[in-house]
Design a protein around this motif. Structure first.
Motif, mmCIF file in Angstrom:
data_model
loop_
_atom_site.group_PDB
_atom_site.id
_atom_site.type_symbol
_atom_site.label_atom_id
_atom_site.label_comp_id
_atom_site.label_asym_id
_atom_site.label_seq_id
_atom_site.Cartn_x
_atom_site.Cartn_y
_atom_site.Cartn_z
ATOM 1 N N ASN A 1 0.830 -1.195 0.000
ATOM 2 C CA ASN A 1 0.000 0.000 0.000
ATOM 3 C C ASN A 1 0.872 1.256 0.000
ATOM 4 O O ASN A 1 1.921 1.295 0.643
ATOM 5 C CB ASN A 1 -0.902 0.038 1.231
ATOM 6 C CG ASN A 1 -2.043 -0.959 1.144
ATOM 7 O OD1 ASN A 1 -2.241 -1.591 0.104
ATOM 8 N ND2 ASN A 1 -2.790 -1.106 2.218
ATOM 9 N N LEU A 2 0.412 2.279 -0.715
ATOM 10 C CA LEU A 2 0.980 3.618 -0.616
ATOM 11 C C LEU A 2 -0.024 4.487 0.120
ATOM 12 O O LEU A 2 -1.190 4.574 -0.273
ATOM 13 C CB LEU A 2 1.240 4.218 -2.001
ATOM 14 C CG LEU A 2 2.462 3.733 -2.784
ATOM 15 C CD1 LEU A 2 2.601 4.553 -4.075
ATOM 16 C CD2 LEU A 2 3.735 3.854 -1.958
ATOM 17 N N SER A 3 0.409 5.099 1.220
ATOM 18 C CA SER A 3 -0.435 6.024 1.989
ATOM 19 C C SER A 3 0.146 7.416 1.813
ATOM 20 O O SER A 3 1.186 7.731 2.394
ATOM 21 C CB SER A 3 -0.452 5.628 3.473
ATOM 22 O OG SER A 3 -0.927 4.308 3.643
ATOM 23 N N SER A 4 -0.499 8.244 1.018
ATOM 24 C CA SER A 4 0.060 9.540 0.650
ATOM 25 C C SER A 4 -0.816 10.670 1.163
ATOM 26 O O SER A 4 -2.047 10.605 1.069
ATOM 27 C CB SER A 4 0.204 9.650 -0.873
ATOM 28 O OG SER A 4 0.963 8.560 -1.366
ATOM 29 N N SER A 5 -0.180 11.715 1.706
ATOM 30 C CA SER A 5 -0.902 12.876 2.219
ATOM 31 C C SER A 5 -0.602 14.094 1.364
ATOM 32 O O SER A 5 0.515 14.252 0.853
ATOM 33 C CB SER A 5 -0.521 13.152 3.677
ATOM 34 O OG SER A 5 -0.936 12.101 4.524
ATOM 35 N N PHE A 6 -1.622 14.973 1.241
ATOM 36 C CA PHE A 6 -1.497 16.158 0.390
ATOM 37 C C PHE A 6 -2.066 17.380 1.115
ATOM 38 O O PHE A 6 -2.965 17.260 1.950
ATOM 39 C CB PHE A 6 -2.252 15.946 -0.929
ATOM 40 C CG PHE A 6 -1.826 14.710 -1.672
ATOM 41 C CD1 PHE A 6 -0.794 14.755 -2.593
ATOM 42 C CD2 PHE A 6 -2.449 13.485 -1.432
ATOM 43 C CE1 PHE A 6 -0.392 13.601 -3.277
ATOM 44 C CE2 PHE A 6 -2.060 12.337 -2.112
ATOM 45 C CZ PHE A 6 -1.025 12.397 -3.030
ATOM 46 N N ASP A 7 -1.535 18.554 0.771
ATOM 47 C CA ASP A 7 -2.055 19.817 1.294
ATOM 48 C C ASP A 7 -3.333 20.136 0.514
ATOM 49 O O ASP A 7 -3.283 20.467 -0.680
ATOM 50 C CB ASP A 7 -0.997 20.919 1.098
ATOM 51 C CG ASP A 7 -1.409 22.238 1.743
ATOM 52 O OD1 ASP A 7 -2.626 22.463 1.923
ATOM 53 O OD2 ASP A 7 -0.507 23.049 2.039
ATOM 54 N N HIS A 8 -4.479 20.047 1.209
ATOM 55 C CA HIS A 8 -5.773 20.170 0.524
ATOM 56 C C HIS A 8 -6.042 21.594 0.053
ATOM 57 O O HIS A 8 -6.980 21.838 -0.733
ATOM 58 C CB HIS A 8 -6.899 19.705 1.448
ATOM 59 C CG HIS A 8 -8.035 19.051 0.721
ATOM 60 N ND1 HIS A 8 -8.212 19.133 -0.644
ATOM 61 C CD2 HIS A 8 -9.078 18.299 1.176
ATOM 62 C CE1 HIS A 8 -9.295 18.471 -0.997
ATOM 63 N NE2 HIS A 8 -9.842 17.959 0.083
ATOM 64 N N ARG A 9 -5.242 22.563 0.498
ATOM 65 C CA ARG A 9 -5.385 23.928 -0.018
ATOM 66 C C ARG A 9 -4.873 24.012 -1.454
ATOM 67 O O ARG A 9 -5.326 24.866 -2.230
ATOM 68 C CB ARG A 9 -4.599 24.913 0.855
ATOM 69 C CG ARG A 9 -5.062 25.007 2.294
ATOM 70 C CD ARG A 9 -4.089 25.810 3.135
ATOM 71 N NE ARG A 9 -2.753 25.190 3.180
ATOM 72 C CZ ARG A 9 -1.722 25.701 3.862
ATOM 73 N NH1 ARG A 9 -1.873 26.826 4.538
ATOM 74 N NH2 ARG A 9 -0.569 25.079 3.847
ATOM 75 N N ILE A 10 -3.934 23.134 -1.795
ATOM 76 C CA ILE A 10 -3.290 23.171 -3.107
ATOM 77 C C ILE A 10 -3.723 22.001 -3.978
ATOM 78 O O ILE A 10 -3.923 22.152 -5.186
ATOM 79 C CB ILE A 10 -1.749 23.144 -2.945
ATOM 80 C CG1 ILE A 10 -1.284 24.252 -1.999
ATOM 81 C CG2 ILE A 10 -1.056 23.240 -4.296
ATOM 82 C CD1 ILE A 10 -1.658 25.655 -2.451
#
Length: 419
Positions: free
Chosen positions: A383-392
């Motif tokens: 699995n890849l668990s990736s987080s992102f800045d939801h403003r961008i």
């Protein structure tokens, strides 16, 4: 008789203050010229401060964990000569003496002179103390080998423990004390002040969590083909080539994926509201060290091949583990990978490395049954668990990016095709 004041040195690069992380002396201790008296940390780099004079410590200006401004008084030393203030530039590095040195003669403060040392050197016997004198590197080596430094006799100035002293300790067949099992109920509590790297990690995580609205996207990847390719490449590699892990392949996949979505290889200044896209792909690799979490940076991954990525990653990991990584090697990333290897679990929620906008979390590879349309077959899944800045990054963009990485990893030949 005089008094010298040692000020907090200017560590350069516009740093206005540094954190005191270690004292090697206390008030009343004798010191020699060039003897290390303290260690300070700034931007994850530790700098040792030697004494430029011989004398007696009469005053310490800070406690462990305090932030001390550059040029602020740090130590006062009483000497036999005239007093003054010591310049605040970093002095030349001091190499600890390997030979036994004569003990520091006592100061005759009534006459204002320092008696001459005896002609024949005498062996220094370290006096057991609550915290033996040793450099951060020596403490790390002792901790990794299960050695209590209070068992070791130091041969350096003022009983300072050198690496050679630990080697001598091993040579005489000494072994670390076995762990003591204490039965019964424990009712004690312990308060630990966060200092040094641990405090910087806490501040960085708080900054990321408080300022960045995270969105985490998890996808499973069939790593069977890539694992077969990796095994073949490792089997046929040249002696000078490093052993390949999954990470160099992931790094190259990220390079290709961000070329199609440049907003993910970016940093965001939330004070000015400016997003900076970076043409260079500087990938940070979150690494656990004995001192805590650091992020060494593989620069210009877009210009590196698989073997080059692996070599540079291994070099930086070793530098981070031993505490020899420079400030430049621990900063400036544009996107980060977080991996716990075999401890990676099934799913994680990685925290973005502020001010970046994306982090890719690698979970462990496990054999799972997968339906191929007619039957269940064993496949190596990760699995890849990736987080992102939801403003961008919108959810659609996050999913598109991860799906592109998935295709590249599941069809590893695509990683080697120049687009």
């Amino acid at each position: 008789m005089g008094e010298f004041t040692i000020k907090m040195p200017d560590v350069g690069e516009g740093v206005a203050e540094a954190e005191l992380v270690e004292w090697h002396v206390k008030a009343g201790d004798p010191v020699r010229e060039d003897m290390v008296i303290a260690a300070v940390m700034t931007d994850k780099a530790t700098v040792e401060i030697p004494s430029p004079v011989t004398g007696i410590v009469v005053w310490l200006g800070a406690e462990i964990g305090d932030r001390v401004a550059v040029k602020a008084p740090l130590v006062r030393i009483e000497t036999a000569g005239e007093g003054g203030e010591i310049r605040t530039e970093i002095p030349a590095a001091v190499t600890p003496a390997k030979a036994l040195e004569p003990p520091l003669p006592a100061l005759d403060l009534t006459k204002g002179t320092v008696p001459k040392a005896a002609t024949a050197p005498r062996e220094i016997v370290a006096v057991p103390a609550e915290k033996p004198l040793a450099s951060p590197a020596v403490r790390l080596f002792a901790r990794e080998n299960g050695i209590d430094l209070r068992q070791v006799t130091g041969s350096g100035p003022a009983g300072r423990i050198l690496r050679e002293d630990i080697d001598q300790f091993f040579a005489h067949g000494a072994a670390p004390f076995p762990a003591q099992v204490v039965p019964g109920r424990k009712t004690t509590t312990e308060e630990i002040k966060l200092t040094g790297l641990r405090r910087r990690i806490a501040e960085k995580m708080s900054l990321s969590a408080s300022r960045i609205p995270h969105i985490t996207y998890v996808e499973e990847i069939d790593m069977t083909a890539l694992e077969e390719l990796r095994a073949t490449m490792n089997r046929d590699r040249k002696p000078e080539q490093p052993k390949l892990t999954v990470l160099p392949f992931l790094m190259r996949a990220i390079v290709k994926a961000v070329a199609e979505q440049p907003n993910l290889n970016a940093t965001f200044d939330d004070h000015t509201g400016v997003l900076t896209r970076h043409g260079a792909v500087h990938i940070g690799i979150a690494a656990q060290t004995p001192a805590g979490l650091v992020v060494p940076v593989v620069r210009h991954t877009e210009a590196r091949g698989i073997w080059d990525c692996a070599s540079e990653m291994n070099r930086l990991a070793e530098a981070a583990r031993t505490g020899s990584a420079t400030r430049d090697e621990l900063g400036g990333s544009t996107i980060t990978i977080s991996s716990l290897g075999a401890l990676g679990g099934i799913v994680s929620t990685p925290v973005i490395n502020h001010p970046e906008v994306a982090i890719i979390g690698v979970n462990k590879i496990a054999v799972r049954p997968v339906w191929d349309g007619t039957q269940f077959v064993p496949r190596k899944m990760m699995n890849l668990s990736s987080s992102f800045d939801h403003r961008i990054v919108d959810g659609w963009d996050a999913a598109t990016f991860v799906q592109r990485v998935r295709v590249l990893l599941e069809t590893p030949a695509l990683i080697f095709i120049e687009s």
